[in-house]
Design an enzyme around this catalytic site. Structure first.
Site, PDB file in Angstrom:
ATOM      1  N   ASN A 156      -9.550  -4.288  -7.198  1.00 36.25           N
ATOM      2  CA  ASN A 156      -9.220  -3.480  -8.370  1.00 36.25           C
ATOM      3  C   ASN A 156      -7.813  -3.805  -8.850  1.00 36.25           C
ATOM      4  OD1 ASN A 156     -11.586  -1.893  -8.778  1.00 36.25           O
ATOM      5  ND2 ASN A 156     -11.053  -0.692  -6.971  1.00 36.25           N
TER       6      ASN A 156
ATOM      7  N   GLY B  59     -14.107  -4.219  -1.535  1.00 32.92           N
ATOM      8  CA  GLY B  59     -15.117  -3.514  -0.752  1.00 32.92           C
ATOM      9  C   GLY B  59     -16.482  -3.549  -1.412  1.00 32.92           C
TER      10      GLY B  59
ATOM     11  N   CYS C 105      -6.179  -7.305  -3.383  1.00 31.18           N
ATOM     12  CA  CYS C 105      -6.879  -6.078  -3.778  1.00 31.18           C
ATOM     13  C   CYS C 105      -7.713  -6.375  -5.017  1.00 31.18           C
ATOM     14  CB  CYS C 105      -5.859  -4.971  -4.052  1.00 31.18           C
ATOM     15  SG  CYS C 105      -6.585  -3.478  -4.760  1.00 31.18           S
TER      16      CYS C 105
ATOM     17  N   ASN D 194       0.829  -1.205   0.000  1.00 33.43           N
ATOM     18  CA  ASN D 194       0.000   0.000   0.000  1.00 33.43           C
ATOM     19  C   ASN D 194       0.862   1.253   0.000  1.00 33.43           C
ATOM     20  OD1 ASN D 194      -2.601  -1.173   0.029  1.00 33.43           O
ATOM     21  ND2 ASN D 194      -2.464  -1.548   2.232  1.00 33.43           N
TER      22      ASN D 194
ATOM     23  N   GLY E  57     -12.451  -2.810  -5.086  1.00 36.61           N
ATOM     24  CA  GLY E  57     -13.157  -3.959  -5.622  1.00 36.61           C
ATOM     25  C   GLY E  57     -13.617  -4.934  -4.562  1.00 36.61           C
TER      26      GLY E  57
ATOM     27  N   ASN F 290      -9.583  -9.880   2.211  1.00 32.68           N
ATOM     28  CA  ASN F 290      -9.149  -8.872   3.169  1.00 32.68           C
ATOM     29  C   ASN F 290     -10.381  -8.411   3.949  1.00 32.68           C
ATOM     30  OD1 ASN F 290     -10.355  -7.383   1.143  1.00 32.68           O
ATOM     31  ND2 ASN F 290      -8.566  -6.187   0.626  1.00 32.68           N
TER      32      ASN F 290
ATOM     33  N   ARG G  51      -7.886   0.446   4.347  1.00 32.06           N
ATOM     34  CA  ARG G  51      -6.812   0.203   5.298  1.00 32.06           C
ATOM     35  C   ARG G  51      -5.467   0.371   4.590  1.00 32.06           C
ATOM     36  NH1 ARG G  51      -5.823  -5.991   7.118  1.00 32.06           N
ATOM     37  NH2 ARG G  51      -5.650  -6.036   4.856  1.00 32.06           N
TER      38      ARG G  51
END
Length: 279
Positions: A77, A227, A75, A66, A225, A164, A216
Site C-alpha cells: 500500500n 499481504g 510495503c 513502521n 498490499g 517482506n 509486523r
C-alpha cells in the site's frame, strides 16, 4: 529546519510521505517516526515513507519506518502512495506513468493508470523457507499447508515472501479471529527469525477473498498490499482460489493477479492524498 510532509492512505493503511530526494539518508529517525505516527500526540499513521534518490539505475528509492520504529523491506500500500506522491512532486515535469523503485525487498514498478488507480508489478513471489525466512521446513522447501501451533491451537499455514515475509492461514470466518490477541503471537513466533506479517483469509469464492491482517511492526491495519498479494499466491498454491481475484480488506478491495504468463504478481488499488503540512 521545517520538514514538509504529505499524508496519504491506501484503503485506510495510512502513511506520512516525506520528500527526501536531496539525501540518501532519511531526514527523520526511527525514534522520531514513532512520535509522528502516534495517533494522539502526533500526526497519526501506520508508517513514515521517504522518497530518496534512486540506486542501481532506478528512478527513486523507498524506505519506510513502521509506527514502532522498525524498518520493513517494503510495503505494498505504501508504494502505491509513494507513486502518487512522486507524481505530485514532479508535477508538470512528469513525463511517464511508471517508476522503477528500489526497495530493501527488490525493485518494484508502480504504474499510475488513467483512472487514478495504481498498478504495481510486485515481482516474483519467493516461496522457499530460506527466503521467507522460517524454520517450518528445510530452507530449500516450500512452506505450503504446514501445521503451526500458536496459542495452544494448530493452524494450517502457507508462507510467501512478497518483498517482506507473510504467513497465511485460511479460516471459516475472519470476523471470529481475536486478532489483537493472536496476531502478536504469530509475529513473534520463534519459527520466524525476522518476525512475520500474518493474514487470516476467508474464501468467499475462488475469485473473491476476505482478509484481516496483523502487520509486523504496525499491528492491526485496515489494509496490507503485500499481504493481499501473498494471500492470493497462497490460495493458488493450496488450490483455494484462482490466479486473479479481488481481495477485500477492512479498508476496501484490491485486485490481485498472479500471472500465469510471467509468474509475476500484480496489485491494483487506490492511493489517496489526505493533507499536507510541515513538521
Amino acid at each position: 529546519m521545517a520538514i514538509e510532509f504529505t499524508k496519504y492512505h491506501g484503503l485506510g493503511n495510512d502513511f506520512i510521505l516525506i520528500d527526501n530526494r536531496s539525501s540518501s539518508v532519511p531526514v527523520v529517525t526511527p525514534e522520531q517516526a514513532i512520535n509522528l505516527c502516534d495517533r494522539h500526540f502526533g500526526i497519526g499513521a501506520d508508517g513514515v515513507i521517504f522518497a530518496l534518490p534512486g540506486e542501481n539505475g532506478t528512478d527513486y528509492t523507498m524506505r519506510i519506518f513502521n509506527s514502532d520504529g522498525s524498518e520493513p523491506e517494503m510495503c505494498g500500500n505504501g508504494i502505491r502512495c509513494l507513486a502518487g506522491f512522486l507524481a505530485d512532486l514532479e508535477g508538470e515535469s512528469r513525463n511517464k506513468d511508471s517508476y522503477r523503485i528500489h526497495t530493501l525487498g527488490g525493485v518494484m514498478i508502480p504504474q499510475i493508470l488513467p483512472n487514478g488507480q495504481v498498478k504495481v508489478d510486485m515481482g516474483l513471489p519467493r516461496l522457499l523457507a530460506g527466503e521467507i525466512p522460517t524454520t517450518l521446513t528445510p530452507n530449500e522447501e516450500k512452506v505450503i499447508s504446514q501445521p503451526l501451533e500458536v496459542a495452544g491451537q494448530t493452524w494450517d499455514v502457507t508462507c510467501v515472501n512478497m518483498g517482506n515475509p507473510h504467513c497465511i492461514t485460511f479460516v471459516e470466518d475472519i470476523a471470529a479471529i481475536e486478532l489483537e490477541t493472536i496476531g502478536p503471537k504469530f509475529e513473534h513466533h520463534p519459527v520466524f527469525p525476522q518476525r512475520i506479517n500474518t493474514e487470516f483469509i476467508q474464501v468467499v469464492r475462488r475469485d473473491y477473498l476476505k482478509m484481516r491482517v496483523w502487520e509486523r511492526g504496525a499491528g492491526i491495519t485496515l489494509a496490507c498490499g503485500t499481504g493481499a498479494c501473498a494471500s492470493l499466491v497462497a490460495g493458488v498454491l493450496t488450490g483455494k482460489c484462482d490466479h486473479i481475484a479481488t481481495v477485500e480488506l477492512p479498508g476496501g478491495p484490491l485486485e490481485i493477479e498472479w500471472s500465469e504468463v510471467d509468474q509475476r504478481v500484480y496489485m491494483t488499488g487506490p492511493a489517496e492524498k489526505v493533507f499536507t503540512g510541515k513538521l
